[in-house]
Design an enzyme around this catalytic site. Structure first.
Site, PDB file in Angstrom:
ATOM      1  N   GLY A  45       0.821  -1.202   0.000  1.00 44.20           N
ATOM      2  CA  GLY A  45       0.000   0.000   0.000  1.00 44.20           C
ATOM      3  C   GLY A  45       0.853   1.247   0.000  1.00 44.20           C
ATOM      4  O   GLY A  45       2.025   1.217   0.380  1.00 44.20           O
ATOM      5  N   GLN A  50       2.992  10.102   0.915  1.00 42.82           N
ATOM      6  CA  GLN A  50       4.296   9.431   0.856  1.00 42.82           C
ATOM      7  C   GLN A  50       5.075   9.772  -0.412  1.00 42.82           C
ATOM      8  O   GLN A  50       6.283   9.547  -0.465  1.00 42.82           O
ATOM      9  CB  GLN A  50       4.130   7.909   0.953  1.00 42.82           C
ATOM     10  CG  GLN A  50       3.702   7.438   2.346  1.00 42.82           C
ATOM     11  CD  GLN A  50       3.591   5.930   2.392  1.00 42.82           C
ATOM     12  OE1 GLN A  50       2.569   5.375   2.003  1.00 42.82           O
ATOM     13  NE2 GLN A  50       4.638   5.264   2.833  1.00 42.82           N
ATOM     14  N   CYS A  87       6.682  -0.091   6.649  1.00 41.51           N
ATOM     15  CA  CYS A  87       6.232   1.046   5.858  1.00 41.51           C
ATOM     16  C   CYS A  87       7.335   1.422   4.870  1.00 41.51           C
ATOM     17  O   CYS A  87       8.510   1.452   5.245  1.00 41.51           O
ATOM     18  CB  CYS A  87       5.941   2.219   6.790  1.00 41.51           C
ATOM     19  SG  CYS A  87       5.400   3.699   5.937  1.00 41.51           S
ATOM     20  N   LEU A  88       6.949   1.706   3.626  1.00 42.66           N
ATOM     21  CA  LEU A  88       7.947   2.071   2.615  1.00 42.66           C
ATOM     22  C   LEU A  88       8.670   3.371   2.977  1.00 42.66           C
ATOM     23  O   LEU A  88       9.761   3.625   2.476  1.00 42.66           O
ATOM     24  CB  LEU A  88       7.285   2.194   1.241  1.00 42.66           C
ATOM     25  CG  LEU A  88       6.775   0.874   0.640  1.00 42.66           C
ATOM     26  CD1 LEU A  88       5.975   1.136  -0.627  1.00 42.66           C
ATOM     27  CD2 LEU A  88       7.927  -0.085   0.355  1.00 42.66           C
ATOM     28  N   HIS A 129      -3.476   1.347   8.074  1.00 41.52           N
ATOM     29  CA  HIS A 129      -2.123   1.892   7.937  1.00 41.52           C
ATOM     30  C   HIS A 129      -2.094   3.029   6.908  1.00 41.52           C
ATOM     31  O   HIS A 129      -1.558   4.108   7.182  1.00 41.52           O
ATOM     32  CB  HIS A 129      -1.169   0.755   7.535  1.00 41.52           C
ATOM     33  CG  HIS A 129       0.246   1.173   7.334  1.00 41.52           C
ATOM     34  ND1 HIS A 129       1.278   0.738   8.130  1.00 41.52           N
ATOM     35  CD2 HIS A 129       0.809   1.999   6.416  1.00 41.52           C
ATOM     36  CE1 HIS A 129       2.412   1.295   7.709  1.00 41.52           C
ATOM     37  NE2 HIS A 129       2.157   2.050   6.678  1.00 41.52           N
ATOM     38  N   GLU A 130      -2.688   2.787   5.746  1.00 33.31           N
ATOM     39  CA  GLU A 130      -2.658   3.808   4.689  1.00 33.31           C
ATOM     40  C   GLU A 130      -3.524   5.011   5.048  1.00 33.31           C
ATOM     41  O   GLU A 130      -3.138   6.150   4.790  1.00 33.31           O
ATOM     42  CB  GLU A 130      -3.081   3.209   3.341  1.00 33.31           C
ATOM     43  CG  GLU A 130      -2.189   2.095   2.812  1.00 33.31           C
ATOM     44  CD  GLU A 130      -0.700   2.385   2.887  1.00 33.31           C
ATOM     45  OE1 GLU A 130      -0.311   3.566   2.758  1.00 33.31           O
ATOM     46  OE2 GLU A 130       0.072   1.441   3.097  1.00 33.31           O
ATOM     47  N   HIS A 133      -1.782   7.475   7.226  1.00 37.15           N
ATOM     48  CA  HIS A 133      -0.855   8.374   6.529  1.00 37.15           C
ATOM     49  C   HIS A 133      -1.538   9.693   6.135  1.00 37.15           C
ATOM     50  O   HIS A 133      -0.892  10.744   6.085  1.00 37.15           O
ATOM     51  CB  HIS A 133      -0.326   7.719   5.247  1.00 37.15           C
ATOM     52  CG  HIS A 133       0.861   6.826   5.455  1.00 37.15           C
ATOM     53  ND1 HIS A 133       2.067   7.291   5.916  1.00 37.15           N
ATOM     54  CD2 HIS A 133       1.039   5.499   5.242  1.00 37.15           C
ATOM     55  CE1 HIS A 133       2.938   6.285   5.979  1.00 37.15           C
ATOM     56  NE2 HIS A 133       2.335   5.181   5.581  1.00 37.15           N
TER      57      HIS A 133
HETATM   58 NI    NI Z   1       3.232   3.317   5.396  1.00 33.21          NI
END
Ligand code: NI
Length: 158
Positions: A45, A50, A87-88, A129-130, A133
């Site tokens: 995701g 981000q 997380c990326l 999670h997304e 953000h």
């Molecule tokens: Ni993340």
């Protein structure tokens, strides 16, 4: 489509509250396409902030197909699960996070059409999670504790 640069923890844009998407135009579609391409190699995701775009849009694919959520809202949540998350924007770090077991989400698609969906299990984790953000919240804020690489390996071996 093009790969976008993923902001890393410490960049203040990751801590901002994103604004609603109001224009469902080619610019949004390009953003969503780019986000998916950027995310799909290593992640499940990605949220627009981000990649430095402070708008309420996320893409998710946990291996069950692409999901695009624009202006998403959780309207119902139930249960509790504790699982590992990464997380990326925070490469190499993983932690244990409590999330609801099941969610109902209202969102719009890339054309602005409203829809409702249910998410359960790992998909519910990815959605929470997304969506976090979009409000400048990272999983490390909510993690019960962080995991060592050895612990993570053991969990993945199950
Ligand atoms: Ni993340």
């Amino acid at each position: 489509m093009a790969l976008r640069n993923i902001l890393k923890e410490g960049d203040e844009r990751l801590r901002k509250k994103s604004r609603e998407v109001t224009d469902f135009n080619e610019r949004l579609w390009t953003l969503l396409d780019d986000m998916y391409e950027t995310m799909i190699q290593d992640g499940v995701g990605l949220a627009a902030p981000q990649v430095g775009v402070l708008r309420r849009a996320v893409v998710i694919d946990i291996g069950e197909g692409k999901l695009e959520l624009v202006n998403p809202k959780i309207t119902r949540s139930e249960g509790d699960q504790l699982g590992s998350e990464g997380c990326l924007s925070i490469p190499g770090e993983y932690g244990l996070v409590h999330r609801p077991q099941k969610l109902t989400i209202q969102a719009q698609d890339r054309f602005g059409k409203p829809f409702e969906m249910e998410a359960e299990g790992f998909l519910a984790v990815a959605c929470c999670h997304e969506l976090d953000h979009l409000d400048g919240v990272l999983f490390i804020d909510k993690a019960e504790r962080m995991l060592s690489p050895e612990e993570l390996e053991q969990m993945e071996e199950g």
